[in-house]
Design a protein around this motif. Sequence first.
Motif, mmCIF file in Angstrom:
data_model
loop_
_atom_site.group_PDB
_atom_site.id
_atom_site.type_symbol
_atom_site.label_atom_id
_atom_site.label_comp_id
_atom_site.label_asym_id
_atom_site.label_seq_id
_atom_site.Cartn_x
_atom_site.Cartn_y
_atom_site.Cartn_z
ATOM 1 N N ARG A 105 -1.984 -0.454 -13.959
ATOM 2 C CA ARG A 105 -0.587 -0.851 -14.148
ATOM 3 C C ARG A 105 -0.355 -2.324 -13.838
ATOM 4 N NH1 ARG A 105 -1.430 4.124 -13.290
ATOM 5 N NH2 ARG A 105 -0.087 5.809 -14.075
ATOM 6 N N LYS A 106 -1.454 -3.080 -13.710
ATOM 7 C CA LYS A 106 -1.425 -4.527 -13.482
ATOM 8 C C LYS A 106 -0.682 -4.911 -12.196
ATOM 9 C CE LYS A 106 -1.735 -5.656 -18.442
ATOM 10 N NZ LYS A 106 -3.053 -5.078 -18.474
ATOM 11 N N ILE A 107 -0.720 -4.008 -11.207
ATOM 12 C CA ILE A 107 -0.150 -4.311 -9.894
ATOM 13 C C ILE A 107 -1.122 -5.184 -9.107
ATOM 14 C CG2 ILE A 107 0.614 -3.300 -7.693
ATOM 15 C CD1 ILE A 107 1.412 -0.796 -9.303
ATOM 16 N N ILE A 108 -2.427 -4.960 -9.318
ATOM 17 C CA ILE A 108 -3.455 -5.782 -8.684
ATOM 18 C C ILE A 108 -4.303 -6.424 -9.772
ATOM 19 C CG2 ILE A 108 -3.515 -4.421 -6.561
ATOM 20 C CD1 ILE A 108 -5.986 -2.999 -7.575
ATOM 21 N N ARG A 109 -4.912 -7.580 -9.445
ATOM 22 C CA ARG A 109 -5.671 -8.330 -10.440
ATOM 23 C C ARG A 109 -7.108 -7.849 -10.560
ATOM 24 N NH1 ARG A 109 -4.134 -13.832 -7.589
ATOM 25 N NH2 ARG A 109 -4.139 -12.330 -5.868
ATOM 26 N N GLN A 110 -7.648 -7.272 -9.500
ATOM 27 C CA GLN A 110 -8.998 -6.724 -9.554
ATOM 28 C C GLN A 110 -9.082 -5.521 -8.623
ATOM 29 O OE1 GLN A 110 -11.638 -9.839 -8.328
ATOM 30 N NE2 GLN A 110 -10.942 -9.861 -6.216
ATOM 31 N N ASN A 111 -10.031 -4.644 -8.904
ATOM 32 C CA ASN A 111 -10.179 -3.434 -8.109
ATOM 33 C C ASN A 111 -11.230 -3.672 -7.024
ATOM 34 O OD1 ASN A 111 -10.712 -0.895 -7.066
ATOM 35 N ND2 ASN A 111 -10.546 0.139 -9.037
ATOM 36 N N ALA A 138 -8.578 5.847 -5.732
ATOM 37 C CA ALA A 138 -7.471 6.411 -6.505
ATOM 38 C C ALA A 138 -6.285 5.458 -6.528
ATOM 39 C CB ALA A 138 -7.063 7.766 -5.913
ATOM 40 N N LEU A 139 -5.938 4.897 -5.363
ATOM 41 C CA LEU A 139 -4.791 3.983 -5.287
ATOM 42 C C LEU A 139 -5.047 2.707 -6.074
ATOM 43 C CD1 LEU A 139 -3.790 4.313 -1.507
ATOM 44 C CD2 LEU A 139 -2.797 5.486 -3.480
ATOM 45 N N LEU A 166 0.398 -5.884 1.136
ATOM 46 C CA LEU A 166 0.398 -5.885 -0.321
ATOM 47 C C LEU A 166 -0.972 -5.435 -0.810
ATOM 48 C CD1 LEU A 166 2.249 -9.218 -1.192
ATOM 49 C CD2 LEU A 166 3.130 -6.886 -1.394
ATOM 50 N N LEU A 167 -1.002 -4.492 -1.741
ATOM 51 C CA LEU A 167 -2.284 -3.955 -2.188
ATOM 52 C C LEU A 167 -3.147 -5.035 -2.831
ATOM 53 C CD1 LEU A 167 -3.958 -1.386 -2.289
ATOM 54 C CD2 LEU A 167 -2.972 -0.888 -4.526
ATOM 55 N N ASP A 168 -2.522 -6.039 -3.438
ATOM 56 C CA ASP A 168 -3.298 -7.107 -4.082
ATOM 57 C C ASP A 168 -4.014 -7.984 -3.055
ATOM 58 O OD1 ASP A 168 -4.139 -8.247 -6.521
ATOM 59 O OD2 ASP A 168 -2.796 -9.955 -6.201
ATOM 60 N N ASP A 169 -3.606 -7.878 -1.775
ATOM 61 C CA ASP A 169 -4.269 -8.648 -0.710
ATOM 62 C C ASP A 169 -5.441 -7.884 -0.095
ATOM 63 O OD1 ASP A 169 -2.518 -10.759 -1.022
ATOM 64 O OD2 ASP A 169 -1.149 -10.069 0.552
ATOM 65 N N VAL A 170 -5.631 -6.623 -0.479
ATOM 66 C CA VAL A 170 -6.720 -5.827 0.080
ATOM 67 C C VAL A 170 -8.030 -6.207 -0.600
ATOM 68 C CG1 VAL A 170 -7.633 -3.477 0.353
ATOM 69 C CG2 VAL A 170 -5.180 -3.914 0.668
ATOM 70 N N ARG A 171 -9.058 -6.451 0.199
ATOM 71 C CA ARG A 171 -10.367 -6.833 -0.320
ATOM 72 C C ARG A 171 -11.414 -5.790 0.060
ATOM 73 N NH1 ARG A 171 -7.518 -9.142 -2.941
ATOM 74 N NH2 ARG A 171 -7.082 -11.384 -3.061
ATOM 75 N N ASP A 172 -12.588 -5.914 -0.543
ATOM 76 C CA ASP A 172 -13.637 -4.933 -0.278
ATOM 77 C C ASP A 172 -14.035 -4.895 1.194
ATOM 78 O OD1 ASP A 172 -14.833 -7.423 -0.296
ATOM 79 O OD2 ASP A 172 -16.412 -6.890 -1.736
ATOM 80 N N ASP A 173 -14.008 -6.069 1.879
ATOM 81 C CA ASP A 173 -14.386 -6.062 3.296
ATOM 82 C C ASP A 173 -13.358 -5.340 4.147
ATOM 83 O OD1 ASP A 173 -12.710 -8.225 2.600
ATOM 84 O OD2 ASP A 173 -13.247 -9.308 4.422
ATOM 85 N N VAL A 188 0.836 -1.204 0.000
ATOM 86 C CA VAL A 188 0.000 0.000 0.000
ATOM 87 C C VAL A 188 0.872 1.256 0.000
ATOM 88 C CG1 VAL A 188 -1.703 1.334 1.317
ATOM 89 C CG2 VAL A 188 -1.934 -1.159 1.150
ATOM 90 N N GLU A 189 1.938 1.226 0.804
ATOM 91 C CA GLU A 189 2.819 2.405 0.865
ATOM 92 C C GLU A 189 3.568 2.617 -0.453
ATOM 93 O OE1 GLU A 189 6.070 4.520 3.770
ATOM 94 O OE2 GLU A 189 5.733 2.366 3.987
ATOM 95 N N ASP A 190 4.042 1.539 -1.041
ATOM 96 C CA ASP A 190 4.774 1.647 -2.310
ATOM 97 C C ASP A 190 3.867 2.224 -3.395
ATOM 98 O OD1 ASP A 190 6.840 1.180 -4.283
ATOM 99 O OD2 ASP A 190 5.650 -0.556 -4.938
ATOM 100 N N VAL A 191 2.648 1.708 -3.505
ATOM 101 C CA VAL A 191 1.718 2.214 -4.512
ATOM 102 C C VAL A 191 1.361 3.671 -4.223
ATOM 103 C CG1 VAL A 191 -0.605 1.961 -5.481
ATOM 104 C CG2 VAL A 191 0.801 -0.070 -5.061
ATOM 105 N N ALA A 192 1.184 3.997 -2.937
ATOM 106 C CA ALA A 192 0.849 5.378 -2.573
ATOM 107 C C ALA A 192 1.952 6.337 -2.985
ATOM 108 C CB ALA A 192 0.598 5.470 -1.073
#
Length: 368
Positions: A159-165, A151-152, A121-128, A78-82
């Motif tokens: 940029r294909k850093i995460i697989r879904q928004n 925004a993040l 890791l931002l890819d581990d962040v979920r809607d919940d 999250v920090e790296d993407v920010a």
Amino acid sequence: MSDTKRSGSGVRDRGGVKLRGLKRYSVNGIHYVYHRASNTPLPAHLPEDHPDFLDAYFEAENGLKPRPPENDVKPNSVEDVAKRYLGSAEFSGLSKNYQDVRRRDIRRLLSQNKGAVARVLLDDVRDDHINADMDMLSTNPANERRKTWSALCSFAFDRKIIRQNPVVSVKRRKTPRTRGHIPWTYDDIGKFRAHWPHGTKQRLAFEICFWCGCRISDAIALGDRNLTHDGWFRFEQQKTGGVVHVPFNRKVPDFAVRSDLEELKRSLTSFNQRGATFLETESGKQRSAKAATGWFSEAARVAGLPDGRTAHGLRKSRMILHAERGATTHQIAAWSGHESLKEVERYTREADQKRILTPSVLETGQFY
């Protein structure tokens, strides 16, 4: 100083908490708050339990909390993407004022749980996870936090850093429906002018906002450079980037109130020397939008106006006046710089023939 009230001697309560280590006093009805140890000015127009006041207080009290060394930031966290987002074209495309809002909320997000959120890791962040984060905040800050996550995550998804928004399925929190900023009545306008004479910055701010129908964030940036050779007040809006032209040294439309323009001109000429901006501080600096908002609202309070009279309320009053005097939706939008006609159409719809033949709503105060 005889006209200064110090804490414990009648300074009015600014919020539900009493923070330590602050100097609080009022001079000529204007409230000031400083962090005592660092002598840092704090946003005195806000209650002391407001998130922005607390942010400023804790920064002055403790400084920013230490972050992991640069080489310890996990890639795609999250920090790296920010950090990458804050250096992106998407972020630089925001207005300066909104960049500050977004930057502050990102800083709050990264400091949560002693920096634990920053390392995920931002890819581990979920809607919940995002919903749980928003649940810890009141309605408006929660919706601002959703914008930050959006925004993040949009930046990372592109940029294909995460697989879904994950933000796609997160809903905004419902806010109580309000009428927003209260338009000023003729009585409000008369009281303010009677209290603040020409030659005061408060009066000049009033006349600029009222004639131009502009936001305070635009008013603070105006100066002689915005007066064109062919008689227009020309400026670019901070919020939208749109360019606005308001008549100054030229014939005004029939729906405009010429006497209000004369009041503005008189206020401008009452200053023998003008700085780079008309509303600059005594030290010659341009006011910030946040400070100017509180400064102007305080001027209205000191003038004896009811609570809730803001510079943006003057913007509404200008549109109401134009609608009642027969201006079309497009004429009002051109003057105020509205890109959407939705709000403007409401004013013109309410200024129907029946209302035109009755006293102005600025006289009756029956806006809704």
